[in-house]
Structure formats: C-alpha cells, structure tokens
Design an enzyme around this catalytic site. Sequence first.
Site, mmCIF file in Angstrom:
data_model
loop_
_atom_site.group_PDB
_atom_site.id
_atom_site.type_symbol
_atom_site.label_atom_id
_atom_site.label_comp_id
_atom_site.label_asym_id
_atom_site.label_seq_id
_atom_site.Cartn_x
_atom_site.Cartn_y
_atom_site.Cartn_z
ATOM 1 N N SER A 1 1.136 -0.842 -0.071
ATOM 2 C CA SER A 1 -0.203 -0.098 -0.045
ATOM 3 C C SER A 1 0.861 0.970 0.523
ATOM 4 C CB SER A 1 -0.887 0.279 1.004
ATOM 5 O OG SER A 1 -0.284 -0.732 2.280
ATOM 6 N N GLU B 1 -7.159 -0.969 -7.043
ATOM 7 C CA GLU B 1 -6.012 -0.311 -7.745
ATOM 8 C C GLU B 1 -5.255 -0.826 -8.776
ATOM 9 O OE1 GLU B 1 -4.835 4.013 -5.965
ATOM 10 O OE2 GLU B 1 -4.581 2.572 -4.734
ATOM 11 N N ASN C 1 -5.174 6.021 -1.477
ATOM 12 C CA ASN C 1 -4.259 6.498 0.168
ATOM 13 C C ASN C 1 -3.975 7.989 -0.345
ATOM 14 O OD1 ASN C 1 -5.581 4.508 0.728
ATOM 15 N ND2 ASN C 1 -3.207 3.294 0.397
ATOM 16 N N HIS D 1 -3.517 -3.400 -6.247
ATOM 17 C CA HIS D 1 -3.491 -2.953 -4.783
ATOM 18 C C HIS D 1 -5.310 -3.447 -4.202
ATOM 19 C CE1 HIS D 1 -3.714 0.653 -1.522
ATOM 20 N NE2 HIS D 1 -3.405 -0.377 -1.163
HETATM 21 P P1 NAD Z 1 -0.119 -9.413 7.497
HETATM 22 O O1 NAD Z 1 0.843 -8.746 8.830
HETATM 23 O O2 NAD Z 1 -1.686 -9.339 7.944
HETATM 24 O O3 NAD Z 1 0.271 -10.491 7.214
HETATM 25 C C1 NAD Z 1 0.918 -10.886 6.252
HETATM 26 C C2 NAD Z 1 1.396 -12.488 6.573
HETATM 27 O O4 NAD Z 1 3.306 -12.704 5.736
HETATM 28 C C3 NAD Z 1 1.778 -13.104 7.342
HETATM 29 O O5 NAD Z 1 1.260 -14.459 7.579
HETATM 30 C C4 NAD Z 1 3.355 -13.319 7.299
HETATM 31 O O6 NAD Z 1 3.306 -15.112 8.146
HETATM 32 C C5 NAD Z 1 3.730 -13.618 5.354
HETATM 33 N N1 NAD Z 1 5.374 -13.596 5.737
HETATM 34 C C6 NAD Z 1 5.654 -12.510 6.033
HETATM 35 N N2 NAD Z 1 7.036 -12.998 5.801
HETATM 36 C C7 NAD Z 1 7.234 -14.146 5.005
HETATM 37 C C8 NAD Z 1 8.087 -14.555 4.054
HETATM 38 N N3 NAD Z 1 8.997 -13.699 3.702
HETATM 39 N N4 NAD Z 1 7.545 -15.704 3.185
HETATM 40 C C9 NAD Z 1 5.582 -16.336 3.618
HETATM 41 N N5 NAD Z 1 5.067 -14.858 3.907
HETATM 42 C C10 NAD Z 1 5.480 -13.947 4.993
HETATM 43 O O7 NAD Z 1 -0.237 -8.177 6.484
HETATM 44 P P2 NAD Z 1 -1.275 -7.561 5.976
HETATM 45 O O8 NAD Z 1 -2.398 -6.594 6.360
HETATM 46 O O9 NAD Z 1 -2.071 -9.133 5.018
HETATM 47 O O10 NAD Z 1 -0.526 -6.769 4.776
HETATM 48 C C11 NAD Z 1 0.023 -7.862 3.615
HETATM 49 C C12 NAD Z 1 0.541 -6.568 2.731
HETATM 50 O O11 NAD Z 1 -0.350 -6.286 1.833
HETATM 51 C C13 NAD Z 1 1.441 -5.099 2.792
HETATM 52 O O12 NAD Z 1 1.881 -4.984 1.869
HETATM 53 C C14 NAD Z 1 0.277 -4.097 3.498
HETATM 54 O O13 NAD Z 1 1.128 -2.927 2.995
HETATM 55 C C15 NAD Z 1 -0.969 -4.242 2.041
HETATM 56 N N6 NAD Z 1 -1.751 -4.139 2.469
HETATM 57 C C16 NAD Z 1 -3.080 -4.193 3.275
HETATM 58 C C17 NAD Z 1 -3.906 -3.487 3.430
HETATM 59 C C18 NAD Z 1 -4.872 -3.747 5.031
HETATM 60 O O14 NAD Z 1 -5.373 -3.191 4.999
HETATM 61 N N7 NAD Z 1 -3.937 -3.881 6.396
HETATM 62 C C19 NAD Z 1 -4.690 -3.124 2.928
HETATM 63 C C20 NAD Z 1 -3.832 -2.924 0.884
HETATM 64 C C21 NAD Z 1 -3.110 -3.561 1.265
#
Ligand code: NAD
Length: 733
Positions: free
Chosen positions: A442, A475, A513, A463
């Site tokens: 994001s 997006e 955003n 996204h």
């Molecule tokens: P989260 O912390 O819930 O999940 C991340 C996951 O990735 C975890 O399960 C972790 O174990 C796994 N992970 C970490 N390193 C890893 C690796 N090396 N290999 C395999 N798995 C691995 O995070 P999230 O909220 O799901 O966000 C994930 C991505 O999505 C981020 O880039 C975030 O910016 C983006 N995002 C989040 C949102 C939101 O509202 N949370 C919205 C849009 C985009």
Amino acid sequence: MSQDFTLQTDAEGVATITWDTPGKSMNVMSIEGFQQLDTLIDEALADEAVKGIVLTSGKDGSFAGGMDLNVIAKMREDGGDDPASSIFDGIMQIHAILRKIERAGMDDKNKGGKPIACVLPGTALGIGFEIPLACHRIFAADNPKAKIGLPEIMVGIFPGAGGTTRLSRKLGAMAASPFLLEGKLSDPKKAKSAGLIDEVSEDPLADAKAWVLAASPADIVKPWDAKGYKMPGGAPYHPAGFMTFVGASAMVNGKTKGVYPAAKAMLSAVYEGALVPFDTALKIEARWFTNVLLNPSSSAMIRSLFINKEALEKGANRPDVPDQKVKTVGVLGAGMMGAGITLVSAMAGIEVVLLDQSLEAAEKGKAYTASYMDKGIARKKATPEKKDAALSLITATDDYAQLAGCDLIVEAVFEDPKVKAEVTQKVLEHVGEDCIFATNTSTLPITELAKAASNPEQFIGIHFFSPVEKMMLVEIIKGKPTGTRAVAKALDFVRQIRKTPIVVNDARFFYANRCIIPYINEGIRMVAEGVEPALIENAAKLVGMPLGPLQLVDETSIDLGVKIAKATKAAMGDAYPDGAVDEVVFWMADEGRLGRKAKAGFYDYDDKGKRQLLWDGLAAKYPVADAQPSLTEVQHRLLFVQVLEAVRALEEGVLEDIREGDVGAILGWGFAPWSGGPFSWLDILGTPYAAERCDQLAEAYGDRFACPALLRDMGEDGEGFYERFGAPQEAAA
Ligand code: NAD
C-alpha cells in the site's frame, strides 16, 4: 430499426409478445422498443381472435436488465431549453403505454378487458420489472440465479415508470420500502413470498397461457382500480399509515443525511401519490422523477456508478493484448490480505497456491475461506458444496516449488522492501517465464520493488482494500517498467473476481490513499485548532462521507497513522507539511488511545468494542474554541483537501482517466457518492467557483488548498472536467 418485440397468436387465441433485443445478452428498453411494444399491445387488444396476451422474453435466463439510459438523454435533448417539460412528457408517454397494458381495454366499469400475463424466464430489473408490475399476473421460472427488483435507487434515481406507485400500492409503503428505498433484489421464490410476483413454476410460459385463457374478469382488475381500494398498511392519514410515513421519512433522512435527492423524492412520490387516485399518482411520480433526473447529483451518480463503473469493469482501459485470464494464482503471505485475496480468487473458480513462512500460517490463511463460507452457509447464502469447491481449489504450503504452475503471483507479505525483494527473487526461481508478479503493497513504490525482478516489465501493483471480500475497488499500479501484458493480466484477474479496477501510475500512496490521508489529516488539524470534534464528524457525514475523519482514524488505528507519518516525513524531509497533525496523533498514541482496536481513540468504546461518544478527554488538551466555523466551511475543507489531491494526481499523470478518479473515489474510500466523485463534484460546483474557493481556503488555511494550475486554467474558461476529459460515453440521464 431493430425489431425488439414480435407477436404470435396461437390457435387457442393467446397472443405471445416476445421481447428479444437483437445483439444483446439481456433485453434493454429503448425508445423504439417502447413504440413496438405499444403497437403490438394495440394490435393484440384489437384482434378479436385474441383472448389473452402473454408477454415474455426471448432471452435465456432473463426478462430484461433495464432501460437504455439514452432514452432519458434523448428526452432531455429533445427539450432544448426546456428539458423538464420534455422529460415529463416522455415519462407520461411511458406511463400511458404501461397503463394501457394494465387496463387492457377495460372500460370505466372494469368491463371488457383482456388478461395480460408476464413471464420472467429469469432476471427482471428496473423497467424490466416495472412492465411486469403493470401486467395482471407475473409468472417466473424457478431460476435461483435470477434477480428481480428495482435497483434504481443504487444509481441515484428511483423507479419512474410506475414502479414506485405500483409497488407501494401493491405491498403497502412499509413492505415496499426495502425494494424501493434500498433497491433490494430477490430470487423468484423470495420475490413470490414478498408478494412481488405471483407464481414460480417449472414452465411459466405454459402456465401463463393457461392462466390467461382461464382468467375471470375480476382477475384482471388491479386492486387500485377496484372500488373501495385501501392501501395495505394504511394511507398516510390512516393511523397505521401515518406511523409508516413518519418512520420512513426519519429513516430516509437518517440514511441519506439529506444529500441523496432520489430517496427523498421517491418518498414524496409515494406519500403524495397515496392521497390521490392512481392516475394522478402516476403524474406525481413523473413530476418527482423529472425533478430527480434534472438534479446534477443524479446525472453524476448514473455516470460514475452505472455507465463508467461498467465501462471500467468491461476493460475500458485494457491494453489490446490477448486474453490473460488467470488459471492459478500464487498468493504470498497468508495474513489478513493474503487470506482475503485467496478467498475471492477461489470463489471465482481460480486455483490458488497460498504460501506463508510456515505451513501452519498458510493453513490458517486457508481456514479464512472455510470460516467465511461457514458464515455464508449459516445465512443460507452459500452451500456446503460451494464451500468444498472453494477449498478444493486452495493449496496451502510453505514450499516455493509449489508455485511452479502459477501464471500470476500476488504478494502480500510484510510491508518491508527487504522481505518483499527476498520473496520476489525466491518466487522467480520457481515460476515459468510468462508469470506476472504483482505486489499488494500500500505504500512502497512499485518501480523500486520491481528492481528485485529479473523481468520488471512483468512486475505490477495490484492493490486491494481491506476487507478484500467486501471492498469492490482494486487499484492497479503501473511501475515505470511495467509492460502492457502485466496490465492486461491484472485487469483480467480483477474481472474474474468481479471487482472494479482502476489503473494508475506509480506515485506516493498511488491514488486512493493519496486522497484519503489528507481528509483524515484535515480532521485532525481542526481538532488542534479547537474546532468542535462533533462539528467535524457531523459535517463530514452530512456531506455524504461514510465516516467522519476521526472515526476513520480510529478504525484504521492511530499507530498506523504514526507509522505512515514517520515514513512520509523521512521521505519528504523539510517539505513535510503535516507537523500540526503529527502533534495530535503522536500525543494520542502516547495516551494509549490507538483507536477501536484499543477500545480507546478519538471516540470512547464499551467493553465489547462498540463505539460510544467522542472522547471528552480531548478537550483538556485541545480546548474547543469560542468561535466555531460554519458547517459549510468545515465541509469545504474536508472535501477540497481530497479533490485537490485528485486534481493533482490527474495533473501529474498518476491518474490517466477522470472516470477512474471518480469511480475509484466512491468505491475505494466512499467519497460522497451523491456527488459522482471528486471530478464530478468540481463540475457540479463549477470550475470558476471551485478555483475561487481554493484561493479563499488557501489564504485562510495554507498552501495545501492552493489552486492547481489545471483547475485555474479550466476555471478561467469555465470548462468542466467531463467537458475536457470526458470519455466517449457521456452522462446519459
Ligand atoms: P499481515 O501481517 O496480516 O500478513 C502478512 C503475512 O505475510 C503474514 O502471514 C506473514 O507470516 C507473511 N510473511 C511475512 N514474511 C514472509 C515471507 N518471507 N514469506 C512468506 N510469508 C511471509 O499483513 P497484511 O495486512 O495482510 O498486509 C500484507 C500486505 O498487504 C502489505 O504489503 C500491506 O501493506 C498490504 N496491504 C494491507 C492492507 C491492510 O489494510 N492491511 C491494505 C492494502 C494493502
């Protein structure tokens, strides 16, 4: 002229009128269509060999999808300087055709008409349900996929071809309200039990023919044309009806905050219509409908939420490359986002390989689909078979080799460039060379992340918004090296999972955003200035934002705000403009008021996490000033900070299409939907006034309101955004 309607009379004297718009998968009503229907009804009523009429559709699985919006555009055009009269007359002509069907040749004493039944092989929406409502009996096929109803309110209008008047008289105002005011759609069985239609049957055409041959004279008189008709649930001056209207009026105002003209106008049409005879009620409905159609909000909503949303979903901005439909998607990271992306992909029938650091974590992500489907089963929205089918498509793993067969990867691991780069490289060792790699970041620039890939032209941002299964916008972000096949792949994927895409270029916070953060910040800035927090929150809601800025921070959490502020400051250095905001946010974080998750934020929460009143401790640190700004001043600050970011995004080429800017704003962060989106709102205000208002706001509150050169230029010429940048299809209504 295409032949949309045809008539055939059988030996028993049943005239079947079949609606089959050539070249369309679903019937849509056009001006010619109305004329043909009218002529054929006349013909069948006049033909002595005809005993009854059945109106049906030649399309498999549907009766009709609605009205061609050009019908109204044409009425408006024909009116020249007086569009209101022309639209009103056009609507009255439609009423006359439908009323002719309903009266079917009966005289004033309800004698002598011919029975007219309607057959719905499936979906019947908008005018496609208003026509059946004018018939004497509605037979639907037992087709659970069919959707029946009047969804007009969802795009800013209301059923204006008699649907409002007929349904409220048929069911009563109270029972009709979910269908009219919320646009609720039903499958045939539910439609029958709600009283929208009469029969659900295996062979509706045969049953309808049998019915018209057997119908008695009384069967074809509508309740409102019979003597002594009383509105179910009571007319407005009946004690029970009075309560209905009091409640409905409060509900409409509560839900719409007075900014959606259609809901209020529809309620007026129902209320005023209930006081007068049926034909006068239709005239009243037509007057309110004209009023709504001429309101700029309605045209803007139709343009963004109907025409342009659909155009984007159908690939308006898809590069011309062959089909890139996804067969197997690899989802990296089974956290909140990864689990949601897995769910929507599997529900669309796409195979998913879900990878996390451990098998346990991956399985946990897969379990999200199971629990989501379980909830669906409990609410009768899903079946155990559907659950099994979805789960059978998902492979949870911690082994990169399993990704070998994927044609698209969507990465959703931690928001850390190092972790993302490492994961990208590992994946590329295993997938085929055609595989497209997408990141769900994001905040991190796509162009930078693409450096980890050996084939950056196959690297792109997809996204999603949270929660993935609910949020309709996706997006798609092109990094500098991103190639056209990657864009097409992302668009085809989004189409498969039935969401709405916008395609933007890489820039800080992309598009959504970028616009929503200033909205939150403006709210917080006002707190620091001593503006009454309740004024800030209510001003936002009264202008149609779904959440006030302070509630929004509580939902997304204060610590996320702190994290974004720190990262932005580090990236921008001295140019960072939001010191005043940070003061409040950092203080809130120090106080432990991290938002809803901590059950303490700008609002108080009860033990169960339910939001209560605004936190009164805020005033001790940021006292409320004696002089408070006007409601409009607060609203303009909150809206202008967003729309000016949208204009800058357009100016900088981040946005390439204002349709995406408008649709993305409404679906992505709920930007005042009544306005049609930021660009539509500026057009409604008029660019000269918008530019002038920027100058005033900039002088009072700072450079963030400075008028962008593009808006200044357009303001000088009095040119609108849709005039200059509008796509081929213009607003139709
Ligand atoms: P989260 O912390 O819930 O999940 C991340 C996951 O990735 C975890 O399960 C972790 O174990 C796994 N992970 C970490 N390193 C890893 C690796 N090396 N290999 C395999 N798995 C691995 O995070 P999230 O909220 O799901 O966000 C994930 C991505 O999505 C981020 O880039 C975030 O910016 C983006 N995002 C989040 C949102 C939101 O509202 N949370 C919205 C849009 C985009």
